[in-house]
Design a protein around this motif. Structure first.
Motif, mmCIF file in Angstrom:
data_model
loop_
_atom_site.group_PDB
_atom_site.id
_atom_site.type_symbol
_atom_site.label_atom_id
_atom_site.label_comp_id
_atom_site.label_asym_id
_atom_site.label_seq_id
_atom_site.Cartn_x
_atom_site.Cartn_y
_atom_site.Cartn_z
ATOM 1 N N HIS A 188 0.829 -1.210 0.000
ATOM 2 C CA HIS A 188 0.000 0.000 0.000
ATOM 3 C C HIS A 188 0.863 1.260 0.000
ATOM 4 N N VAL A 189 1.875 1.279 0.846
ATOM 5 C CA VAL A 189 2.738 2.464 0.944
ATOM 6 C C VAL A 189 3.533 2.655 -0.338
ATOM 7 N N TYR A 190 4.132 1.577 -0.830
ATOM 8 C CA TYR A 190 4.971 1.695 -2.018
ATOM 9 C C TYR A 190 4.139 2.134 -3.226
ATOM 10 N N GLU A 191 2.963 1.552 -3.382
ATOM 11 C CA GLU A 191 2.102 1.899 -4.514
ATOM 12 C C GLU A 191 1.636 3.351 -4.444
ATOM 13 N N SER A 192 1.554 3.895 -3.228
ATOM 14 C CA SER A 192 1.111 5.285 -3.063
ATOM 15 C C SER A 192 2.129 6.291 -3.576
ATOM 16 N N GLY A 193 3.378 5.858 -3.716
ATOM 17 C CA GLY A 193 4.442 6.760 -4.137
ATOM 18 C C GLY A 193 5.328 7.233 -3.005
ATOM 19 N N ALA A 194 4.918 6.989 -1.761
ATOM 20 C CA ALA A 194 5.762 7.332 -0.618
ATOM 21 C C ALA A 194 6.874 6.301 -0.461
ATOM 22 N N LEU A 195 8.016 6.729 0.058
ATOM 23 C CA LEU A 195 9.119 5.815 0.329
ATOM 24 C C LEU A 195 8.830 5.089 1.638
ATOM 25 N N PRO A 196 8.709 3.758 1.621
ATOM 26 C CA PRO A 196 8.452 3.052 2.872
ATOM 27 C C PRO A 196 9.708 2.924 3.738
ATOM 28 N N VAL A 197 9.571 3.286 5.011
ATOM 29 C CA VAL A 197 10.617 3.095 6.013
ATOM 30 C C VAL A 197 10.026 2.198 7.092
ATOM 31 N N VAL A 198 10.535 0.987 7.189
ATOM 32 C CA VAL A 198 9.942 -0.033 8.047
ATOM 33 C C VAL A 198 10.778 -0.195 9.310
ATOM 34 N N LEU A 199 10.118 -0.067 10.467
ATOM 35 C CA LEU A 199 10.773 -0.278 11.757
ATOM 36 C C LEU A 199 10.416 -1.670 12.252
ATOM 37 N N GLY A 200 11.431 -2.587 12.245
ATOM 38 C CA GLY A 200 11.162 -3.944 12.733
ATOM 39 C C GLY A 200 11.275 -4.027 14.223
ATOM 40 N N GLY A 201 10.860 -5.153 14.777
ATOM 41 C CA GLY A 201 10.562 -6.413 14.141
ATOM 42 C C GLY A 201 11.811 -7.255 13.897
ATOM 43 N N ASP A 202 11.577 -8.616 13.916
ATOM 44 C CA ASP A 202 12.695 -9.510 13.605
ATOM 45 C C ASP A 202 12.867 -9.611 12.095
ATOM 46 N N HIS A 203 13.942 -10.303 11.677
ATOM 47 C CA HIS A 203 14.314 -10.261 10.266
ATOM 48 C C HIS A 203 13.467 -11.154 9.385
ATOM 49 N N SER A 204 12.565 -11.919 9.961
ATOM 50 C CA SER A 204 11.661 -12.689 9.111
ATOM 51 C C SER A 204 10.820 -11.763 8.234
ATOM 52 N N ILE A 205 10.666 -10.501 8.659
ATOM 53 C CA ILE A 205 9.832 -9.572 7.894
ATOM 54 C C ILE A 205 10.469 -9.176 6.564
ATOM 55 N N GLY A 206 11.737 -9.515 6.364
ATOM 56 C CA GLY A 206 12.378 -9.195 5.091
ATOM 57 C C GLY A 206 11.678 -9.827 3.905
ATOM 58 N N TYR A 207 11.151 -11.032 4.101
ATOM 59 C CA TYR A 207 10.428 -11.684 3.012
ATOM 60 C C TYR A 207 9.124 -10.965 2.674
ATOM 61 N N PRO A 208 8.236 -10.736 3.622
ATOM 62 C CA PRO A 208 6.982 -10.071 3.248
ATOM 63 C C PRO A 208 7.144 -8.613 2.822
ATOM 64 N N THR A 209 8.169 -7.905 3.310
ATOM 65 C CA THR A 209 8.364 -6.533 2.838
ATOM 66 C C THR A 209 8.760 -6.523 1.363
ATOM 67 N N VAL A 210 9.704 -7.371 0.997
ATOM 68 C CA VAL A 210 10.114 -7.476 -0.407
ATOM 69 C C VAL A 210 8.937 -7.931 -1.264
ATOM 70 N N ARG A 211 8.156 -8.855 -0.738
ATOM 71 C CA ARG A 211 6.980 -9.348 -1.469
ATOM 72 C C ARG A 211 5.961 -8.230 -1.695
ATOM 73 N N GLY A 212 5.986 -7.222 -0.823
ATOM 74 C CA GLY A 212 5.077 -6.085 -1.007
ATOM 75 C C GLY A 212 5.509 -5.122 -2.091
ATOM 76 N N VAL A 213 6.817 -5.082 -2.391
ATOM 77 C CA VAL A 213 7.346 -4.154 -3.392
ATOM 78 C C VAL A 213 7.394 -4.779 -4.778
ATOM 79 N N ALA A 214 7.812 -6.043 -4.854
ATOM 80 C CA ALA A 214 8.119 -6.686 -6.132
ATOM 81 C C ALA A 214 7.006 -6.604 -7.182
ATOM 82 N N PRO A 215 5.721 -6.743 -6.825
ATOM 83 C CA PRO A 215 4.687 -6.718 -7.877
ATOM 84 C C PRO A 215 4.498 -5.361 -8.548
ATOM 85 N N HIS A 216 5.065 -4.310 -7.989
ATOM 86 C CA HIS A 216 4.823 -2.964 -8.500
ATOM 87 C C HIS A 216 5.915 -2.465 -9.447
#
Length: 401
Positions: A188-216
């Motif tokens: 949602h954030v990436y598609e909006s045009g804003a630069l996403p800055v994600v505050l983790g969280g453990d590193h398992s989130i690396g997979y779903p964050t990348v998965r959120g960007v790749a389709p766009h």
């Protein structure tokens, strides 16, 4: 791509550090203020500050007085309101990142250049938990910072707009549902045009964050620059997709090729062999701390850029705080001696952010329950601020610059 600003040239005081002409009267004043005893970086910094506007600061003062009431009659400084609204005092106010406005309606995130979102999730942790409190810890210590960096010659308040969207609603008992929530949020954030800055969280989130960007990316490839002491490339750990596995699954995404994954700082006694095997078979690139120090940070950063951007349309920056020596990051799940010094990793980050626009950044594995004097959260904040500052300095932010 714009080149980073050059050092201030005392023989050309009629221009700002990036070569922009300035008013002759201002140039004469600046020339009188600067002398030949500055170091090169300091000369650049002092000259750059003279060229920075103060418009947004003045607007912030006016807003504070309007919304927070004029200060008591005994207050001499009439710019101080009764209720804290804005940067000062650093110990007051609500803990958003850098005291950016909290935007409750996430549908508005595209109105901002940068959107910060927390991912309070540590369900992928395999040793000691606590990173679910990472977003809180980072936001809290970020209040210590102002928006201006002396060395970078950047004032974020005057250059870009930042919103804090709060946290993703994570599901503590279900890793896969959390991944779906994180992917939807980042998408949602990436598609909006804003630069996403994600505050983790453990590193398992690396997979779903990348998965959120790749389709766009319209089929274009996404590279990953990954700072860590651990490879995080095995398929499963304890029979699940954990914080040791994000890059196996991220590089299974068709337009996130393993050849564009570069891993910086890997080493020590916590790199599981199954992950090393996967990286070797898939052709990822690994640079140890010793590699980077011996070849020099500048050369190492250039190699990382060359690998990550080779045929890629965008690059995601994933920063695990444990890439630093354990002395500097006690507040993390898997501290490991022998990592980077802060000044080394900050230089590395600055070169990466100066070079090309980034798809976004995540900072992970900050665990406040183990932190001493909040120094781990502080370095997490600094990495984000330096990344944003260099993106601004080199013209990559705002995106229409």
């Amino acid at each position: 791509m714009r080149e980073p600003p050059v050092h201030y040239n005392p023989n050309r005081p009629d221009h700002t550090p990036d070569g922009t002409p300035i008013d002759p009267v201002e140039a004469e004043t600046l020339a009188k203020q600067l002398h030949g005893n500055y170091g090169p970086e300091a000369a650049y910094a002092v000259a750059a500050e003279a060229a920075l506007p103060s418009t947004k600061y003045e607007q912030e003062i006016a807003r504070g007085l309007e919304l927070g009431l004029q200060g008591a009659d005994s207050i001499v400084d009439r710019s101080i309101p009764t209720f804290s609204r804005g940067e000062l005092p650093h110990f007051a106010g609500i803990n958003t990142f850098l005291k950016a406005p909290y935007v409750e309606d996430v549908r508005r995130c595209g109105e901002y250049d940068v959107a910060v979102l927390g991912v309070p999730f540590d369900g992928g942790t395999t040793y000691r938990s606590g990173t679910r409190f990472g977003p809180q810890g980072i936001r809290k210590i970020s209040a210590l910072y102002g928006p201006y960096s002396f060395e970078l010659g950047v004032d974020l308040r005057e250059s870009i707009t930042i919103a804090d969207l709060g946290d993703v609603f994570t599901i503590p008992g279900n890793i896969e549902k959390c991944f779906d929530q994180i992917t939807k949020a980042v998408s949602h954030v990436y598609e909006s045009g804003a630069l996403p800055v994600v505050l983790g969280g453990d590193h398992s989130i690396g997979y779903p964050t990348v998965r959120g960007v790749a389709p766009h990316l319209n089929g274009g490839n996404l590279g990953i620059i990954h700072f860590d002491r651990h490879v995080d490339t095995q398929e499963t750990d304890l029979d699940e997709r954990m914080h040791t596995t994000p890059w196996f699954h991220a590089t299974d995404i068709p337009n996130v090729p393993a050849k564009n994954l570069v891993q910086i700082g890997i080493g020590g006694w916590q790199a599981p062999r199954p992950g090393v095997k996967v990286g070797r078979e898939r052709g990822t690139t690994i640079m140890t701390v010793t590699d980077c120090v011996e070849m020099g940070i500048e050369e190492a950063a250039q190699r990382a850029l060359d690998v990550a951007w080779d045929g890629a349309d965008a690059v995601w920056l994933s920063f695990d705080v444990d890439c630093l020596d354990a002395a500097f990051v006690p507040g993390t799940g898997w501290p490991e001696p022998g990592g980077f010094l802060p000044r080394e990793v900050l230089k590395f980050i600055q070169i990466i952010a100066d070079a090309r626009p980034l798809a976004g950044i995540e900072v992970v594995e900050c665990a406040p329950p183990y932190d001493n004097a909040e120094i781990t959260a502080l370095i997490a904040t600094r990495v984000i601020c330096d990344t944003l500052g260099c993106l601004v300095r080199s013209g990559h932010l705002p995106k229409n610059s």
